[in-house]
Design a protein around this motif. Structure first.
Motif, short mmCIF file in Angstrom:
data_model
loop_
_atom_site.label_atom_id
_atom_site.label_comp_id
_atom_site.label_asym_id
_atom_site.label_seq_id
_atom_site.Cartn_x
_atom_site.Cartn_y
_atom_site.Cartn_z
N PRO A 8 0.74 -1.17 0.16
CA PRO A 8 0.37 0.41 0.20
C PRO A 8 1.07 1.34 0.11
O PRO A 8 2.14 0.90 0.54
N GLU A 9 0.20 2.33 -0.47
CA GLU A 9 1.20 3.49 -0.18
C GLU A 9 0.35 4.85 -0.52
O GLU A 9 1.33 5.40 -0.04
N THR A 14 -4.75 2.98 3.79
CA THR A 14 -4.68 1.74 4.70
C THR A 14 -5.32 1.97 5.62
O THR A 14 -5.69 1.58 7.00
N GLY A 15 -5.56 3.31 6.38
CA GLY A 15 -6.11 4.07 8.23
C GLY A 15 -7.15 3.37 8.11
O GLY A 15 -8.05 3.18 8.56
N ASN A 16 -8.02 3.69 6.66
CA ASN A 16 -9.54 3.28 6.44
C ASN A 16 -9.70 2.42 6.68
O ASN A 16 -11.00 1.97 7.13
N VAL A 17 -9.01 1.21 6.11
CA VAL A 17 -9.14 -0.07 6.10
C VAL A 17 -8.83 -0.92 7.17
O VAL A 17 -9.33 -2.13 7.96
N PRO A 33 7.35 -3.45 0.27
CA PRO A 33 7.19 -2.34 0.09
C PRO A 33 6.16 -1.68 1.03
O PRO A 33 5.13 -1.75 -0.02
N PHE A 34 6.10 -0.32 1.70
CA PHE A 34 5.08 0.21 1.85
C PHE A 34 5.44 2.10 1.07
O PHE A 34 6.41 2.59 1.15
N GLY A 35 4.94 2.51 0.81
CA GLY A 35 5.09 3.71 0.56
C GLY A 35 4.79 4.95 1.82
O GLY A 35 4.47 5.92 1.00
#
Ligand SMILES: C[S@@+](CC[C@H](N)C(=O)[O-])C[C@H]1O[C@@H](n2cnc3c(N)ncnc32)[C@H](O)[C@@H]1O
Length: 155
Positions: A8-9, A14-17, A33-35
């Protein structure tokens, strides 16, 4: 259920998920890797105080995640142009719903290897290439929960 975000970037997605996973007692898997950095304030703000209520796991790579899957684990790959609609799948409670990167989507090779488990969400406007990642997670997760008759709902 399990949600898997591959590389995820965008922190607010990601916070909403994470917030969605907390509300539905869904396990969240984040594949690097994350963004962003995991202490990014935008990530916390979008997930608000919900992170501590989420069972989440961080995996160094797709390979590391795949190696630890239990035998018989059922994965669904959610990406545009799948042969099946997400509403046609029969989800089981321990299934994994896999979503791709905001810019690139899921790797083509992974999708081609799993054509019968590649699910699309219908689109209605040729000008729109894709939907927002966190909207997609909400749609498919709630279809899976609906199929389980929303077992465990609190009122
Ligand atoms: C913004 S999209 C990825 C970009 C997209 N591959 C593109 O360039 O057109 C991020 C993720 O949301 C999900 N997604 C977005 N639209 C979708 C659709 N119509 N059907 C299924 N999944 C979708 C997929 O998991 C995708 O990897």
């Amino acid at each position: 259920m399990n949600i898997v975000l591959v590389e995820p970037e965008i922190p607010p997605n990601t916070g909403n998920v994470a917030r969605l996973c907390a509300a539905t007692k869904t396990v969240l898997h984040l594949i690097e890797p994350f963004g962003f950095k995991l202490n990014d304030t935008r990530l916390k703000r979008a997930g608000m105080d919900y992170w501590r209520h989420v069972e989440w796991h961080r995996w160094a790579s797709w390979k590391a995640f795949e190696e630890k899957l239990r035998v018989g684990a059922q994965l669904w790959f959610i990406e545009s142009n799948g042969l099946k609609l997400y509403s046609e799948a029969k989800f089981s409670p321990d299934d994994y719903l896999v979503f791709g990167r905001e810019t690139a989507g899921l790797p083509k090779q992974l999708l081609e290897q799993n054509r019968d488990r590649w699910l699309r969400i219908p689109m209605f406007n040729v000008q729109s290439r894709s939907l927002n990642l966190s909207n997609c997670v909400a749609l498919v997760l709630f279809e899976a929960l609906r199929q389980q008759r929303f077992k465990g709902e609190i009122r």
